[in-house]
Motif scaffolding. Structure first.
Motif, PDB file in Angstrom:
ATOM      1  N   GLN A  99       0.857  -1.188   0.000  1.00 57.69           N
ATOM      2  CA  GLN A  99       0.000   0.000   0.000  1.00 57.69           C
ATOM      3  C   GLN A  99       0.888   1.230   0.000  1.00 57.69           C
ATOM      4  O   GLN A  99       1.111   1.860   1.032  1.00 57.69           O
ATOM      5  CB  GLN A  99      -0.893   0.003   1.256  1.00 57.69           C
ATOM      6  N   PRO A 100       1.388   1.600  -1.153  1.00 60.93           N
ATOM      7  CA  PRO A 100       2.361   2.688  -1.223  1.00 60.93           C
ATOM      8  C   PRO A 100       1.858   3.992  -0.624  1.00 60.93           C
ATOM      9  O   PRO A 100       2.655   4.829  -0.220  1.00 60.93           O
ATOM     10  CB  PRO A 100       2.610   2.842  -2.722  1.00 60.93           C
ATOM     11  N   GLU A 101       0.574   4.168  -0.532  1.00 55.89           N
ATOM     12  CA  GLU A 101       0.080   5.452  -0.026  1.00 55.89           C
ATOM     13  C   GLU A 101      -0.135   5.423   1.482  1.00 55.89           C
ATOM     14  O   GLU A 101      -0.398   6.438   2.087  1.00 55.89           O
ATOM     15  CB  GLU A 101      -1.250   5.828  -0.713  1.00 55.89           C
ATOM     16  N   SER A 102      -0.042   4.250   2.083  1.00 58.85           N
ATOM     17  CA  SER A 102      -0.394   4.141   3.503  1.00 58.85           C
ATOM     18  C   SER A 102       0.667   4.775   4.397  1.00 58.85           C
ATOM     19  O   SER A 102       1.822   4.968   4.000  1.00 58.85           O
ATOM     20  CB  SER A 102      -0.555   2.661   3.886  1.00 58.85           C
ATOM     21  N   LYS A 103       0.245   5.134   5.634  1.00 63.05           N
ATOM     22  CA  LYS A 103       1.163   5.697   6.618  1.00 63.05           C
ATOM     23  C   LYS A 103       2.296   4.726   6.914  1.00 63.05           C
ATOM     24  O   LYS A 103       3.470   5.099   7.012  1.00 63.05           O
ATOM     25  CB  LYS A 103       0.402   5.984   7.928  1.00 63.05           C
ATOM     26  N   LEU A 104       1.908   3.439   7.089  1.00 64.56           N
ATOM     27  CA  LEU A 104       2.888   2.418   7.437  1.00 64.56           C
ATOM     28  C   LEU A 104       3.980   2.323   6.375  1.00 64.56           C
ATOM     29  O   LEU A 104       5.174   2.235   6.682  1.00 64.56           O
ATOM     30  CB  LEU A 104       2.188   1.052   7.590  1.00 64.56           C
ATOM     31  N   HIS A 105       3.558   2.399   5.117  1.00 64.33           N
ATOM     32  CA  HIS A 105       4.544   2.375   4.035  1.00 64.33           C
ATOM     33  C   HIS A 105       5.507   3.555   4.175  1.00 64.33           C
ATOM     34  O   HIS A 105       6.718   3.434   3.991  1.00 64.33           O
ATOM     35  CB  HIS A 105       3.837   2.415   2.667  1.00 64.33           C
ATOM     36  N   GLY A 106       4.894   4.724   4.583  1.00 63.78           N
ATOM     37  CA  GLY A 106       5.718   5.934   4.800  1.00 63.78           C
ATOM     38  C   GLY A 106       6.746   5.697   5.892  1.00 63.78           C
ATOM     39  O   GLY A 106       7.928   6.040   5.751  1.00 63.78           O
ATOM     40  N   TYR A 107       6.285   5.094   7.007  1.00 69.09           N
ATOM     41  CA  TYR A 107       7.217   4.836   8.124  1.00 69.09           C
ATOM     42  C   TYR A 107       8.334   3.894   7.689  1.00 69.09           C
ATOM     43  O   TYR A 107       9.505   4.089   7.978  1.00 69.09           O
ATOM     44  CB  TYR A 107       6.484   4.201   9.329  1.00 69.09           C
ATOM     45  N   LEU A 108       7.881   2.838   6.956  1.00 74.06           N
ATOM     46  CA  LEU A 108       8.886   1.864   6.507  1.00 74.06           C
ATOM     47  C   LEU A 108       9.897   2.513   5.562  1.00 74.06           C
ATOM     48  O   LEU A 108      11.079   2.198   5.599  1.00 74.06           O
ATOM     49  CB  LEU A 108       8.199   0.681   5.815  1.00 74.06           C
ATOM     50  N   THR A 109       9.404   3.447   4.768  1.00 81.51           N
ATOM     51  CA  THR A 109      10.313   4.168   3.859  1.00 81.51           C
ATOM     52  C   THR A 109      11.375   4.922   4.665  1.00 81.51           C
ATOM     53  O   THR A 109      12.562   4.937   4.325  1.00 81.51           O
ATOM     54  CB  THR A 109       9.523   5.151   2.982  1.00 81.51           C
ATOM     55  N   GLN A 110      10.883   5.549   5.808  1.00 76.91           N
ATOM     56  CA  GLN A 110      11.827   6.255   6.696  1.00 76.91           C
ATOM     57  C   GLN A 110      12.900   5.303   7.216  1.00 76.91           C
ATOM     58  O   GLN A 110      14.095   5.611   7.193  1.00 76.91           O
ATOM     59  CB  GLN A 110      11.067   6.845   7.905  1.00 76.91           C
ATOM     60  N   VAL A 111      12.442   4.110   7.684  1.00 75.97           N
ATOM     61  CA  VAL A 111      13.395   3.118   8.203  1.00 75.97           C
ATOM     62  C   VAL A 111      14.404   2.760   7.108  1.00 75.97           C
ATOM     63  O   VAL A 111      15.615   2.720   7.319  1.00 75.97           O
ATOM     64  CB  VAL A 111      12.662   1.841   8.676  1.00 75.97           C
ATOM     65  N   HIS A 112      13.882   2.555   5.906  1.00 76.10           N
ATOM     66  CA  HIS A 112      14.719   2.160   4.794  1.00 76.10           C
ATOM     67  C   HIS A 112      15.765   3.219   4.461  1.00 76.10           C
ATOM     68  O   HIS A 112      16.957   2.938   4.284  1.00 76.10           O
ATOM     69  CB  HIS A 112      13.841   1.866   3.566  1.00 76.10           C
ATOM     70  N   GLU A 113      15.288   4.476   4.468  1.00 78.59           N
ATOM     71  CA  GLU A 113      16.221   5.572   4.142  1.00 78.59           C
ATOM     72  C   GLU A 113      17.336   5.698   5.184  1.00 78.59           C
ATOM     73  O   GLU A 113      18.509   5.902   4.855  1.00 78.59           O
ATOM     74  CB  GLU A 113      15.464   6.900   4.026  1.00 78.59           C
TER      75      GLU A 113
END
Lengths: 122, 818
Positions: free
Chosen positions: B474-488
């Motif tokens: 779910q690229p638009e979801s909040k969780l995806h956003g958080y995971l993106t932060q972790v990834h970065e």
């Protein structure tokens, strides 16, 4: 669907690689060279994904032995680089002894999938 | 009583009887002789009458000749030597008077014997002559004329004065076992410095030494007391006198006088000879002592001058009275110039003059009860010499005291410890650096290990984050956003670790394209702590600077040297500006290599606002004396940049304040890596296999299994391999075709030929040939020894395949580069 053997002493890496590749391939994971040798006696693998720094034996020797008994086995070498002592990088040497491709940890899922597919296609 | 005016005839008779009188014809034939005449000459009257007067005269006398002397004179008077009948000559005062009372004329001869008087006078004359000779020779001997000249002169004087035809002076060897002819006067066969006689106890020479008395031999033929050396007999002499020169304890030589005619020396003559020999002995002694003294004096002077000790004598007014050569050297002056110079005024730094003067005064005025002669121990002072250099001297001083017990001057012995102190300082610094280097190495090893483990951890973190995102889908979801932060964040962590490994990989030969912005940032972060907070550091990095060809470790070293220079220039306070950018150059010149630069380079500028660097210092720093041990930081930095095909431009306010107003600006120019390979190091994983393609490896091991394993290894990894079990065979193969083999891997312990010896033989033929020596634990050869032998590779057994291949690759890559 190819039969892939993954050797790494870090189980979380084993688990990550398994999860990343299990949809497309048949994955066997082992955490020691001895287990890898045993597994290869019972199964015919198309590919070996090998970590290069394993406590009991270095990955270079392992790759050479596999290559000797199974010349057609595809090999992908992975490593955190630098070795335990930080003296030099093992990955280029893995290439020299027969790894078709090397990946430096950490790598992305797509790096991994691309590498595996490229090797298998080659 | 006879009357006045006449002599009574009996008196005349007495006078006639006591005088020696004869009468001659004008042909000098005796016609009459009185009784006294006959008895004096031991003739009878009959024998005398008719005899020619001239027969009586000694043959060497010049006779009063009637033709010359008496034609015009009536009387001849003079001293004549007349002979008795047996030929014995006697001196007479003779008067020959012409008597015209008879016809033809007669001569009346009257004689008065003067033999005694004559002899006395002659004797006195001779003695006076000898005395004057001795006086002259004494004078000569005192004038320090060479001994040999003195001997030569003396010998001719003696022979001349005593009327002896031949004289020889023998010089005795130390043990008095040989006599060397030192001087010869009219000798036939004895040659000075050549003729050597053996001295025997029972020969004349041996006896002369032992008796210490002049000895005379009347006849060589009849002599039965001593044997006579053949060399002397060869002189065609028949008799001789020998006098010892020097005393019995230390005889110098023997004076020998010889004649073919019999001669006898009288008491006076012997005393003359003895005196003369004493003079010679004394002269020789004196000169020997003087020579020894001179040598001693010269030696002392030499000690004084060659010893690396400053010797100064100062008088009460602090003026230099004496300075040795080394003192002059350290004080930067000459010995002459130093004399009379006030030491404290001229050589002691102003602020220290007063205190030293007080100490000097105390030393020179205080009569110390004891220990006058003992050196006062080690006071260290610094001096400024005539060249303006400051030297640190450790002094020992001692007052010098005259015969009245007064201190007249002060002797100071000083040791120049400037260099020793500097050396100790340097040593301490080096030790510190070594410690630091060892620490850094340990830290590096640790960091390498940590990096490796950390990469494993990051692999799971990043991997599972990606898997989570993939599974969530779910690229638009909040969780995806958080995971993106972790990834970065994980990616950032990965980059930091890559930097760490980059710094840590100490393979100097490995020059991969390196991205300077991130490397510079981390390096500066590390080095900031080495600068005091009073130095402000301004950093301006252009993130788009392209990758350049430099080894990360070298880059760090480079920055370190330049920053340390800047720090030292600022002396604790100031600004350092650092900027990284890309700059296009238009015919500017490299400060070190003078090459003109006219392309685009990545440029690192390090600028301080210190006092700047002057031309000479800069030149000395960049072009040091090849023998100098210490190299400037700038020199090292310049070398690193040039090794990476870059350049260095130094601008300074002291050189040209048109360009820069304050301080020093150093521009380090780096060659930009070709675009296709300008990926950062952590993305580059493949080797440059061109360096090892088709290379031929020679493998030598007497153990078959190892040899064939290695052969197999090299064949499997794309090399050509020649395997030898016998090192001598390997060597002959190499000698035959030295260029066939690109690299040699050899065992150390082998029968017939050990690895190190084999390697030396190979290196004799091809000094640059890469060789890897494999040694067991018990082998005496270690890494250091191998490097001494110029063996480039070294491995401990059991062989680690990865390590072996790594060394093979780096050696071949290095060889290809050269």
């Amino acid at each position: 669907m190819s039969n892939i053997l993954v050797v790494d002493d870090d189980t979380s890496i084993l688990s990550f690689i398994e999860k990343a590749l299990e949809d497309e391939h048949q994955i066997t994971t082992v955490s020691s060279v001895a287990d890898a040798e045993n597994a290869s006696k019972n199964n015919k693998f198309d590919m070996l994904i090998a970590d290069l720094v394993i406590p009991e034996k270095n990955g270079i020797d392992m790759i050479m032995e596999f290559k000797k008994s199974q010349p057609n086995l595809h090999i992908l070498a992975i490593s955190g680089g630098g070795g335990i002592t930080g003296r030099f990088d093992y990955l280029p040497i893995a290439e020299l002894v027969g790894a078709e491709k090397t990946l430096k940890k950490p790598f992305t899922i797509s790096d991994l999938r691309n590498s595996v597919n490229t090797i298998l296609a080659g | 009583m006879p009357s006045k005016g006449t002599i009574p005839s009996q008196f005349l008779d007495e006078i006639f009887d006591n005088s020696i009188i004869c009468i001659l014809t004008d042909d000098f034939i005796i016609t009459n002789a009185n009784h006294k005449f006959c008895s004096t000459f031991k003739y009878t009257e009959e024998e005398l009458i008719g005899k020619s007067w001239l027969e009586l005269q000694h043959k060497e006398q010049i006779p009063p000749n009637k033709n010359t002397d008496n034609k015009h004179k009536d009387t001849w008077q003079g001293e004549l030597q007349l002979c008795q009948k047996d030929g014995t000559p006697t001196w007479f005062e003779t008067s020959i008077r012409l008597s015209k009372q008879t016809q033809p004329y007669h001569y009346i001869v009257t004689c008065v014997e003067i033999e005694q008087r004559k002899r006395l006078i002659d004797n006195l004359k001779q003695r006076a002559h000898q005395q004057s000779l001795i006086a002259i020779l004494s004078q000569l001997s005192l004038n320090n004329i060479p001994i040999n000249d003195l001997l030569e002169q003396s010998l001719s004087v003696v022979c001349g004065s005593l009327n002896i035809p031949t004289g020889i002076i023998f010089k005795l060897t130390n043990s008095s076992s040989k006599a060397i002819v030192s001087n010869a006067y009219n000798a036939n066969s004895c040659t000075p410095q050549e003729t050597v006689l053996d001295i025997l106890q029972d020969d004349i020479l041996g006896y002369s030494i032992n008796s210490h008395k002049p000895i005379h031999i009347d006849s060589f033929e009849t002599e039965n007391r001593f044997s006579i050396p053949a060399e002397l007999i060869n002189e065609k002499a028949s008799n001789a006198s020998f006098v010892l020169i020097g005393d019995k304890q230390s005889p110098f030589g023997i004076l020998c006088l010889m004649s073919d005619k019999a001669f006898k020396l009288n008491v006076d003559e012997i005393s003359f000879l003895k005196t003369l020999c004493n003079i010679l002995a004394e002269a020789i002694n004196r000169q020997t002592i003087e020579n020894a003294l001179r040598v001693e004096r010269e030696l002392s002077k030499k000690y004084l001058d060659t010893a690396e000790v400053i010797i100064l004598v100062l008088d009460k007014n602090e003026n230099i009275v004496l300075a040795n050569q080394y003192a002059a050297y350290v004080l930067g002056s000459s010995q002459d110039e130093l004399t009379g110079v006030n030491f404290i005024d001229n050589f002691i730094p102003e602020q220290k003059q007063d205190s030293l003067r007080k100490k000097f005064l105390k030393l020179i005025t205080h009569i110390q009860e004891k220990n006058h002669s003992i050196y006062r121990k080690g006071r260290t002072t610094s001096i400024i010499n005539k060249k303006g250099e400051t030297r640190i001297i450790k002094w020992k001083t001692s007052p010098l005291i005259n015969e009245h017990g007064e201190i007249t001057s002060v002797l100071s012995a000083g040791e120049d410890i400037t260099d020793i102190l500097a050396y100790e300082e340097e040593q301490k610094k080096l030790e510190k650096q070594l410690n630091q280097a060892q620490k850094m190495e340990a830290v590096g090893m640790l960091a390498g290990g940590i990096a490796h483990d950390f990469n494993n951890i990051l692999a799971s973190i990043l991997g599972f984050t990606e898997l989570s995102m993939e599974t969530l889908n779910q690229p638009e979801s909040k969780l995806h956003g958080y995971l993106t932060q972790v990834h970065e964040s994980g990616i950032k962590a990965r980059d930091i670790i890559a930097q760490l490994q980059n710094i840590n990989l100490q393979d100097d030969s490995n020059t991969n394209p390196t991205l300077l912005p991130s490397l510079l940032k981390s390096t500066l972060k590390m080095l900031r702590s080495a600068l005091p907070s009073s130095i402000e550091m301004r950093i301006n990095i252009d993130q788009d600077t392209p990758a350049v060809l430099i080894n990360a470790a070298k880059f760090n070293q480079l920055i370190m040297h330049i920053l340390i220079n800047a720090r030292n220039a600022l002396q604790g306070k100031g600004e350092i500006n650092i900027s990284l950018t890309t700059e296009s150059f238009d015919s500017q010149t490299c400060t070190t290599c003078d090459q003109s630069i006219s392309t685009i380079h990545a440029v690192l500028i390090i600028e301080d606002n210190g006092p700047g660097i002057d031309n000479k210092t800069l030149n000395d720093a960049l072009h040091p004396n090849p023998n100098a041990v210490k190299r400037s930081g700038l020199f090292v930095a310049s070398n690193i940049v040039h090794d990476a095909e870059g350049h260095i431009i130094v601008e300074s306010s002291s050189i040209d304040n048109q360009i820069i107003e304050h301080g020093t600006r150093i521009k380090l120019l780096f060659k930009i890596a070709a675009t296709e390979s300008s990926k950062p190091i952590f993305e580059k994983q493949s080797l440059d296999f061109s360096a090892i393609a088709n290379k031929h490896v020679m493998v030598i091991d007497d153990e078959n299994s190892v040899a064939s394993f290695l052969g197999e290894l090299f064949k499997n990894t794309g090399f050509t391999a020649s395997v030898f079990g016998d090192p001598t065979e390997a060597l002959s193969a190499f000698i035959k075709e030295p260029d066939t083999y690109d690299l040699i891997v050899t065992d150390q312990t082998m029968p017939l030929l050990t690895g190190d010896v084999l390697a030396s033989k190979i290196l004799e033929i091809r000094p640059q040939k890469p060789i890897i020596l494999c040694t067991g634990h018990s082998d005496i050869i270690d890494l250091e020894k191998a490097h001494e032998l110029n063996i480039q590779g070294f491995l401990k057994k059991p062989i680690d395949t990865a390590e072996l291949l790594h060394q093979v690759i780096s050696l071949l890559t290095k060889t290809q580069k050269h």
